[in-house]
Scaffold this motif. Structure first.
Motif, PDB file in Angstrom:
ATOM      1  N   ASN A 110       0.826  -1.210   0.000  1.00 40.87           N
ATOM      2  CA  ASN A 110       0.000   0.000   0.000  1.00 40.87           C
ATOM      3  C   ASN A 110       0.862   1.263   0.000  1.00 40.87           C
ATOM      4  N   ARG A 111       1.964   1.224   0.726  1.00 40.01           N
ATOM      5  CA  ARG A 111       2.885   2.368   0.753  1.00 40.01           C
ATOM      6  C   ARG A 111       3.515   2.563  -0.631  1.00 40.01           C
ATOM      7  N   ALA A 112       3.886   1.475  -1.285  1.00 39.94           N
ATOM      8  CA  ALA A 112       4.470   1.568  -2.632  1.00 39.94           C
ATOM      9  C   ALA A 112       3.470   2.173  -3.613  1.00 39.94           C
ATOM     10  N   LEU A 113       2.223   1.739  -3.523  1.00 38.38           N
ATOM     11  CA  LEU A 113       1.191   2.319  -4.391  1.00 38.38           C
ATOM     12  C   LEU A 113       1.009   3.816  -4.118  1.00 38.38           C
ATOM     13  N   LEU A 114       0.975   4.183  -2.841  1.00 42.04           N
ATOM     14  CA  LEU A 114       0.818   5.591  -2.468  1.00 42.04           C
ATOM     15  C   LEU A 114       1.998   6.427  -2.956  1.00 42.04           C
ATOM     16  N   TYR A 115       3.214   5.978  -2.697  1.00 39.82           N
ATOM     17  CA  TYR A 115       4.403   6.724  -3.120  1.00 39.82           C
ATOM     18  C   TYR A 115       4.435   6.885  -4.636  1.00 39.82           C
ATOM     19  N   THR A 116       4.043   5.847  -5.333  1.00 42.25           N
ATOM     20  CA  THR A 116       4.034   5.919  -6.796  1.00 42.25           C
ATOM     21  C   THR A 116       3.014   6.946  -7.275  1.00 42.25           C
ATOM     22  N   LYS A 117       1.829   6.936  -6.676  1.00 45.99           N
ATOM     23  CA  LYS A 117       0.815   7.948  -7.028  1.00 45.99           C
ATOM     24  C   LYS A 117       1.352   9.343  -6.774  1.00 45.99           C
ATOM     25  N   GLU A 118       2.054   9.519  -5.677  1.00 50.59           N
ATOM     26  CA  GLU A 118       2.594  10.837  -5.336  1.00 50.59           C
ATOM     27  C   GLU A 118       3.669  11.274  -6.326  1.00 50.59           C
ATOM     28  N   ILE A 119       4.492  10.357  -6.789  1.00 52.88           N
ATOM     29  CA  ILE A 119       5.516  10.685  -7.784  1.00 52.88           C
ATOM     30  C   ILE A 119       4.855  11.061  -9.109  1.00 52.88           C
ATOM     31  N   ILE A 120       3.876  10.283  -9.526  1.00 53.98           N
ATOM     32  CA  ILE A 120       3.142  10.590 -10.757  1.00 53.98           C
ATOM     33  C   ILE A 120       2.504  11.972 -10.645  1.00 53.98           C
ATOM     34  N   SER A 121       1.817  12.214  -9.542  1.00 52.71           N
ATOM     35  CA  SER A 121       1.140  13.487  -9.322  1.00 52.71           C
ATOM     36  C   SER A 121       2.122  14.652  -9.340  1.00 52.71           C
ATOM     37  N   PHE A 122       3.255  14.474  -8.668  1.00 48.83           N
ATOM     38  CA  PHE A 122       4.270  15.532  -8.626  1.00 48.83           C
ATOM     39  C   PHE A 122       4.716  15.893 -10.039  1.00 48.83           C
ATOM     40  N   ILE A 123       5.074  14.887 -10.824  1.00 53.07           N
ATOM     41  CA  ILE A 123       5.594  15.160 -12.167  1.00 53.07           C
ATOM     42  C   ILE A 123       4.503  15.753 -13.052  1.00 53.07           C
ATOM     43  N   ARG A 124       3.303  15.234 -12.971  1.00 51.83           N
ATOM     44  CA  ARG A 124       2.219  15.767 -13.800  1.00 51.83           C
ATOM     45  C   ARG A 124       1.857  17.209 -13.410  1.00 51.83           C
ATOM     46  N   LYS A 125       1.889  17.535 -12.105  1.00 54.90           N
ATOM     47  CA  LYS A 125       1.541  18.891 -11.661  1.00 54.90           C
ATOM     48  C   LYS A 125       2.693  19.870 -11.836  1.00 54.90           C
ATOM     49  N   ASP A 126       3.914  19.417 -11.539  1.00 60.54           N
ATOM     50  CA  ASP A 126       5.053  20.327 -11.528  1.00 60.54           C
ATOM     51  C   ASP A 126       5.660  20.529 -12.911  1.00 60.54           C
ATOM     52  N   VAL A 127       5.388  19.624 -13.821  1.00 58.97           N
ATOM     53  CA  VAL A 127       5.959  19.727 -15.164  1.00 58.97           C
ATOM     54  C   VAL A 127       4.849  19.507 -16.204  1.00 58.97           C
ATOM     55  N   PRO A 128       3.801  20.327 -16.163  1.00 61.50           N
ATOM     56  CA  PRO A 128       2.674  20.099 -17.076  1.00 61.50           C
ATOM     57  C   PRO A 128       3.063  20.201 -18.550  1.00 61.50           C
ATOM     58  N   GLU A 129       4.093  20.994 -18.847  1.00 59.94           N
ATOM     59  CA  GLU A 129       4.515  21.131 -20.238  1.00 59.94           C
ATOM     60  C   GLU A 129       5.027  19.811 -20.814  1.00 59.94           C
ATOM     61  N   MET A 130       5.414  18.902 -19.951  1.00 60.27           N
ATOM     62  CA  MET A 130       5.869  17.579 -20.383  1.00 60.27           C
ATOM     63  C   MET A 130       4.719  16.785 -20.990  1.00 60.27           C
ATOM     64  N   PHE A 131       3.497  17.153 -20.640  1.00 60.06           N
ATOM     65  CA  PHE A 131       2.315  16.423 -21.095  1.00 60.06           C
ATOM     66  C   PHE A 131       1.527  17.222 -22.131  1.00 60.06           C
ATOM     67  N   LYS A 132       2.174  18.219 -22.725  1.00 60.40           N
ATOM     68  CA  LYS A 132       1.556  19.079 -23.724  1.00 60.40           C
ATOM     69  C   LYS A 132       0.936  18.254 -24.838  1.00 60.40           C
ATOM     70  N   GLU A 133       1.670  17.276 -25.318  1.00 60.80           N
ATOM     71  CA  GLU A 133       1.206  16.426 -26.410  1.00 60.80           C
ATOM     72  C   GLU A 133      -0.082  15.700 -26.008  1.00 60.80           C
ATOM     73  N   GLU A 134      -0.145  15.248 -24.771  1.00 63.85           N
ATOM     74  CA  GLU A 134      -1.313  14.549 -24.244  1.00 63.85           C
ATOM     75  C   GLU A 134      -2.529  15.469 -24.233  1.00 63.85           C
ATOM     76  N   ILE A 135      -2.298  16.716 -23.829  1.00 70.51           N
ATOM     77  CA  ILE A 135      -3.379  17.710 -23.744  1.00 70.51           C
ATOM     78  C   ILE A 135      -3.858  18.099 -25.134  1.00 70.51           C
ATOM     79  N   ASN A 136      -2.909  18.296 -26.054  1.00 72.05           N
ATOM     80  CA  ASN A 136      -3.248  18.737 -27.404  1.00 72.05           C
ATOM     81  C   ASN A 136      -3.692  17.614 -28.318  1.00 72.05           C
ATOM     82  N   GLY A 137      -3.610  16.386 -27.825  1.00 77.50           N
ATOM     83  CA  GLY A 137      -4.044  15.241 -28.614  1.00 77.50           C
ATOM     84  C   GLY A 137      -2.918  14.715 -29.386  1.00 77.50           C
TER      85      GLY A 137
END
Length: 137
Positions: A110-137
């Protein structure tokens, strides 16, 4: 900066790893705790390597998350906040694939799942430009 095709591949594979981890954690009996943790480590590793690729850094072929985080810090010093989680997840990159004395239990999974979610969330929130392609299709 922003080799979106390569970055997108890292993220797609990472998201598949995390979907597999969540699927096993919620639908299998008995739950393969060690394999769930392995997929959590793989998810974090691939998200971090995706960030490195986004910044035109060739990700090294290693599974230890701390050196990877160290490579990220010059681009975003906030990555240092992930170190504790990465220390915990790194051990699952190799150990669960081999017999070991210490078996992983529900709380660790459960801790591994939580930490992984937090890492994903951090990168997606802190580096949104990395996901520009995802947003623009």
């Amino acid at each position: 900066m922003g080799n979106y095709g390569f970055v997108k591949e890292w993220i797609e594979i990472a998201d598949t790893d995390f979907a597999a981890a969540n699927h096993m954690a919620t639908t299998m009996y008995p739950v393969p705790y060690a394999i769930v943790c392995f997929h959590c480590q793989q998810t974090a590793e691939k998200y971090i390597k995706g960030f490195l690729a986004f910044n035109d850094v060739e990700p090294p072929k290693i599974h230890d998350l701390i050196p990877l985080i160290n490579l990220c810090e010059p681009f975003n010093p906030k990555f240092s906040t992930l170190k504790e989680k990465c220390v915990s997840l790194t051990e699952y990159g190799v150990e669960p694939r081999y017999p070991m004395e210490n078996h992983i239990e529900l709380g660790e999974m459960n801790r591994a799942l939580l930490y992984t979610k937090e890492i994903i969330s951090f990168i997606r929130k802190d580096v949104p430009e990395m996901f520009k392609e995802e947003i623009n299709g």
